[in-house]
Design an enzyme around this catalytic site. Structure first.
Site, PDB file in Angstrom:
ATOM      1  N   PRO A 198       0.767  -1.247  -0.098  1.00  0.00           N
ATOM      2  CA  PRO A 198      -0.115  -0.137  -0.165  1.00  0.00           C
ATOM      3  C   PRO A 198       0.762   1.425   0.001  1.00  0.00           C
ATOM      4  O   PRO A 198       2.099   1.101   0.130  1.00  0.00           O
ATOM      5  CB  PRO A 198      -0.749  -0.162   1.124  1.00  0.00           C
ATOM      6  CG  PRO A 198       0.181  -0.834   2.014  1.00  0.00           C
ATOM      7  CD  PRO A 198       1.098  -1.765   1.321  1.00  0.00           C
ATOM      8  N   TRP A 199       0.260   2.577  -0.155  1.00  0.00           N
ATOM      9  CA  TRP A 199       0.806   3.729   0.035  1.00  0.00           C
ATOM     10  C   TRP A 199       1.014   4.478   1.291  1.00  0.00           C
ATOM     11  O   TRP A 199       1.793   5.314   1.260  1.00  0.00           O
ATOM     12  CB  TRP A 199       0.179   4.858  -0.779  1.00  0.00           C
ATOM     13  CG  TRP A 199      -1.368   4.567  -0.615  1.00  0.00           C
ATOM     14  CD1 TRP A 199      -2.514   4.264  -1.295  1.00  0.00           C
ATOM     15  CD2 TRP A 199      -2.104   5.455   0.490  1.00  0.00           C
ATOM     16  NE1 TRP A 199      -3.695   4.533  -0.682  1.00  0.00           N
ATOM     17  CE2 TRP A 199      -3.626   5.211   0.398  1.00  0.00           C
ATOM     18  CE3 TRP A 199      -1.706   6.306   1.658  1.00  0.00           C
ATOM     19  CZ2 TRP A 199      -4.369   5.799   1.220  1.00  0.00           C
ATOM     20  CZ3 TRP A 199      -2.351   6.918   2.222  1.00  0.00           C
ATOM     21  CH2 TRP A 199      -3.532   6.495   2.158  1.00  0.00           C
ATOM     22  N   LYS A 234       4.320  -5.475  -6.549  1.00  0.00           N
ATOM     23  CA  LYS A 234       3.745  -4.294  -7.223  1.00  0.00           C
ATOM     24  C   LYS A 234       3.574  -3.276  -6.018  1.00  0.00           C
ATOM     25  O   LYS A 234       3.007  -3.311  -5.118  1.00  0.00           O
ATOM     26  CB  LYS A 234       2.301  -4.551  -7.724  1.00  0.00           C
ATOM     27  CG  LYS A 234       1.615  -3.402  -8.767  1.00  0.00           C
ATOM     28  CD  LYS A 234       0.323  -3.570  -8.729  1.00  0.00           C
ATOM     29  CE  LYS A 234      -0.403  -2.949  -7.640  1.00  0.00           C
ATOM     30  NZ  LYS A 234      -0.512  -1.325  -7.749  1.00  0.00           N
ATOM     31  N   GLU A 266       0.573   2.938  -6.833  1.00  0.00           N
ATOM     32  CA  GLU A 266       0.758   3.809  -7.833  1.00  0.00           C
ATOM     33  C   GLU A 266       0.975   5.265  -7.358  1.00  0.00           C
ATOM     34  O   GLU A 266       1.489   6.182  -7.958  1.00  0.00           O
ATOM     35  CB  GLU A 266      -0.486   3.925  -8.811  1.00  0.00           C
ATOM     36  CG  GLU A 266      -1.751   4.250  -8.143  1.00  0.00           C
ATOM     37  CD  GLU A 266      -2.584   3.150  -7.973  1.00  0.00           C
ATOM     38  OE1 GLU A 266      -3.664   3.042  -7.628  1.00  0.00           O
ATOM     39  OE2 GLU A 266      -2.079   1.845  -7.542  1.00  0.00           O
ATOM     40  N   GLY A 291      -4.010  -1.081  -9.871  1.00  0.00           N
ATOM     41  CA  GLY A 291      -4.552  -2.296  -9.451  1.00  0.00           C
ATOM     42  C   GLY A 291      -5.232  -3.118 -10.350  1.00  0.00           C
ATOM     43  O   GLY A 291      -5.070  -4.332 -10.648  1.00  0.00           O
ATOM     44  N   CYS A 305      -3.594   1.488   9.258  1.00  0.00           N
ATOM     45  CA  CYS A 305      -4.828   0.668   9.375  1.00  0.00           C
ATOM     46  C   CYS A 305      -5.158   0.194  10.885  1.00  0.00           C
ATOM     47  O   CYS A 305      -6.196  -0.339  11.048  1.00  0.00           O
ATOM     48  CB  CYS A 305      -4.244  -0.738   8.663  1.00  0.00           C
ATOM     49  SG  CYS A 305      -2.821  -1.481   9.375  1.00  0.00           S
ATOM     50  N   GLU A 320     -10.772  14.064  -0.437  1.00  0.00           N
ATOM     51  CA  GLU A 320     -12.233  14.311  -0.454  1.00  0.00           C
ATOM     52  C   GLU A 320     -13.080  13.319   0.290  1.00  0.00           C
ATOM     53  O   GLU A 320     -14.157  13.437   0.877  1.00  0.00           O
ATOM     54  CB  GLU A 320     -12.563  14.353  -2.239  1.00  0.00           C
ATOM     55  CG  GLU A 320     -12.075  15.586  -2.785  1.00  0.00           C
ATOM     56  CD  GLU A 320     -12.301  16.535  -2.345  1.00  0.00           C
ATOM     57  OE1 GLU A 320     -13.572  16.737  -1.721  1.00  0.00           O
ATOM     58  OE2 GLU A 320     -11.736  17.767  -2.691  1.00  0.00           O
ATOM     59  N   GLU A 377     -13.838   2.709   7.984  1.00  0.00           N
ATOM     60  CA  GLU A 377     -12.595   3.213   8.084  1.00  0.00           C
ATOM     61  C   GLU A 377     -11.975   4.493   7.548  1.00  0.00           C
ATOM     62  O   GLU A 377     -12.155   4.376   6.099  1.00  0.00           O
ATOM     63  CB  GLU A 377     -11.616   1.999   7.668  1.00  0.00           C
ATOM     64  CG  GLU A 377      -9.978   2.258   7.762  1.00  0.00           C
ATOM     65  CD  GLU A 377      -9.154   1.406   7.272  1.00  0.00           C
ATOM     66  OE1 GLU A 377      -8.040   0.846   7.976  1.00  0.00           O
ATOM     67  OE2 GLU A 377      -9.385   0.676   6.250  1.00  0.00           O
TER      68      GLU A 377
END
Length: 531
Positions: A197-198, A222, A225, A255, A332, A381, A429
């Site tokens: 994840p980012w 991977k 992005e 993804g 998380c 947002e 979340e």
């Protein structure tokens, strides 16, 4: 680094320090009310040199030639254009990993030789902390001090932890009810696909790559992005440490294209994913529909932070603030449901509000800044929609709730009181700097309410009564319970969730089983002296 990497030590040390960092910082700390984000952002003192895909030991363009921009969340400006991998690039990466596993030296090396490569990698991480932390902050928006002083030492420690495990993975000799020699052998599982994840790009890179390589597997990873840069730099260091070509391949991409291709690839033997629960479901389904590859998932959370009537209010206010707002709330296991006993609720609320008003928000390259921008406009947002939902559903907005400045993705630290379980801010979340404070009367009530969620990642329990602590520890359906502390991480402590927070564990000895097959070998014994 100490055995337990207490991220919460930032509260009293790293993030409260003043001065210059990485040659570009200024000793300016502003509360969110001063719109610190309006200042001209600092220019990071590093060149972005690695933007291509890493396949078979070489940095290469994507097969399509396409690139995508990665953005500075402080401004929304483009940092660099990165090669955009898709299904063809995943094919190339998996082929390289497959050959490196089936024919290459990595799984055939002695475990000691593999450990030496990982130890050298850890040393290189320590030597390149400034570059790695700068890329992490620039691409992600987290405070530089957090990345450099807390996360990078945790990463090198974890790599050393798994380097130490590499030559200690062994099977058993099993007694049988007949004259047979029975052995169990632990073998590497093969090609491991990993999707990170980012929110913690480098940390998740280490959590995935460390155990997979220690067990003798090859990897295709991977990156998210939003944050491709730091993993590419770290992968370059791993090859510098002596990793053979094809053992680790890094594909930057999206993804639905690269991620889906990795999840469905028939030559990938195991898949590990960290991200949202919604995406985790898709990944699991894709893996099942392909070659039924085993999948480990570390997913979302809505962790309860339970303040009992005998808790130290000042301490728990500070820890609750940290548990929620750390990493811009993009964590998380954030303590995102703060349950406070009715006898201390009013005192806690006033102090929590005051602490949020003191939080320093601004350019994460400035020393002393506690909170940088959210990762991107989409996440920004989403958080703002949840804040509006909280107000509309009847929760009391105690402070915050607004954007800071008109450039970048900064949000005021936000505190809600009078929150009920049926409100979206208490159920979903949010992944942002929004603290929801709920009132409870007794232990049985808070157990029921805390467990009334589809998530089960972590929890915090704050009490001076050992019986209360033991009751809550066993009653809460979560993977980690912190007692009178929060966000205490260590390479040896397993991390993962119950219910829809995932399956399997990261870190510790338990993680090794994710990357190993167990084979039973049975041989007859002729005229044994003993059985």
């Amino acid at each position: 680094m100490a055995a337990a990497s207490r991220i919460s030590s930032l509260l009293s040390r790293s993030l409260l320090s003043k001065g210059r960092i990485c040659g570009v910082g200024r000793s300016v700390v502003c509360s969110y009310t001063t719109a610190a984000a309006l200042e001209k952002p600092i220019t990071p003192s590093i060149n972005v040199n690695y933007t291509k895909l890493l396949i078979n030991g070489n940095f290469v363009d994507s097969a399509s030639g396409k690139t995508f921009p990665t953005y500075d969340p402080r401004t929304g400006d483009v940092i660099a254009h990165v090669a955009e991998g898709d299904a063809e690039d995943i094919n190339r990466a998996v082929s390289a990993a497959r050959k490196a596993f089936d024919e290459g030296p990595w799984p055939k090396m002695t475990a000691y030789e593999r450990s030496r490569v990982l130890f050298r990698f850890a040393d290189l991480i320590d030597q390149h902390t400034e570059e790695l932390a700068t890329l992490e902050t620039w691409d992600n928006g987290k405070p530089y001090e957090q990345a450099a002083k807390i996360e990078l030492p945790m990463i090198s420690r974890l790599i050393r932890y798994y380097a130490g495990w590499a030559d200690k993975i062994h099977g058993l000799t099993v007694p049988a009810d007949s004259p047979h020699l029975v052995q169990t052998i632990h073998e590497p599982i093969g090609v491991a696909g990993q999707i990170i994840p980012w929110n913690f790009p480098l940390l998740m890179f280490a959590w995935k790559v460390g155990p997979a390589l220690a067990c003798g597997n090859t990897v295709v990873i991977k990156t998210a992005e939003q944050t491709p840069l730091s993993a590419l730099y770290a992968a370059k260091l791993l090859h510098e440490a002596g990793l053979p070509p094809g053992v680790l391949n890094v594909v930057s991409g999206f993804g639905p294209t690269a991620g889906a291709a990795l999840a469905t690839h028939m030559q990938v033997d195991k898949l590990a994913f960290t991200g949202s629960t919604e995406t985790g479901k898709i990944v699991l389904e894709l893996a099942a529909k392909s070659n039924l590859k085993p999948v480990t998932l570390e997913l979302g959370g809505k962790s309860p932070f339970i303040v009992c009537k005998d808790a130290d209010v000042d301490k728990t206010v500070e820890l609750a603030h940290f548990a929620l707002f750390f990493n811009q709330g993009q964590c998380c296991c954030a303590g995102s449901r703060t349950y406070v006993h009715e006898s201390v609720y009013d005192e806690f609320l006033e102090k929590a509000k005051a602490r949020a008003l003191k939080r320093s928000v601004g350019d994460p390259f400035v020393a002393g800044i506690e909170q940088g921008p959210q990762i991107d406009s989409e996440q920004f947002e989403k958080i703002m929609r949840y804040i509006r939902s909280g107000v509309e559903s009847g929760a009391t907005l105690e402070t915050g709730g607004e954007r800071i400045g008109d450039k970048g993705f900064y949000i005021q630290p936000t505190v809600f009181s009078n929150v009920k379980e049926d409100m979206l801010i208490a159920k979903d979340e949010i992944f942002g700097p929004v603290q929801s404070i709920l009132k409870f009367k007794d232990i049985n009530e808070v157990i029921r309410r805390a467990n009334t969620t589809s998530y089960g990642l972590a929890a915090g329990v704050f009490t001076q009564d050992i019986d209360t602590a033991n009751t809550l520890t066993r009653a809460l359906k979560v993977g980690t319970v912190w007692i009178n502390c929060y966000d205490v991480f260590d390479a040896a402590i397993p991390f993962g969730g119950y219910k829809m927070s995932g399956q399997g564990r990261e870190k510790g000895i338990h993680c090794l089983s994710n990357y190993l097959q167990v084979k039973a070998v049975v041989t007859p014994l002729k005229d044994p002296a003993w059985i």
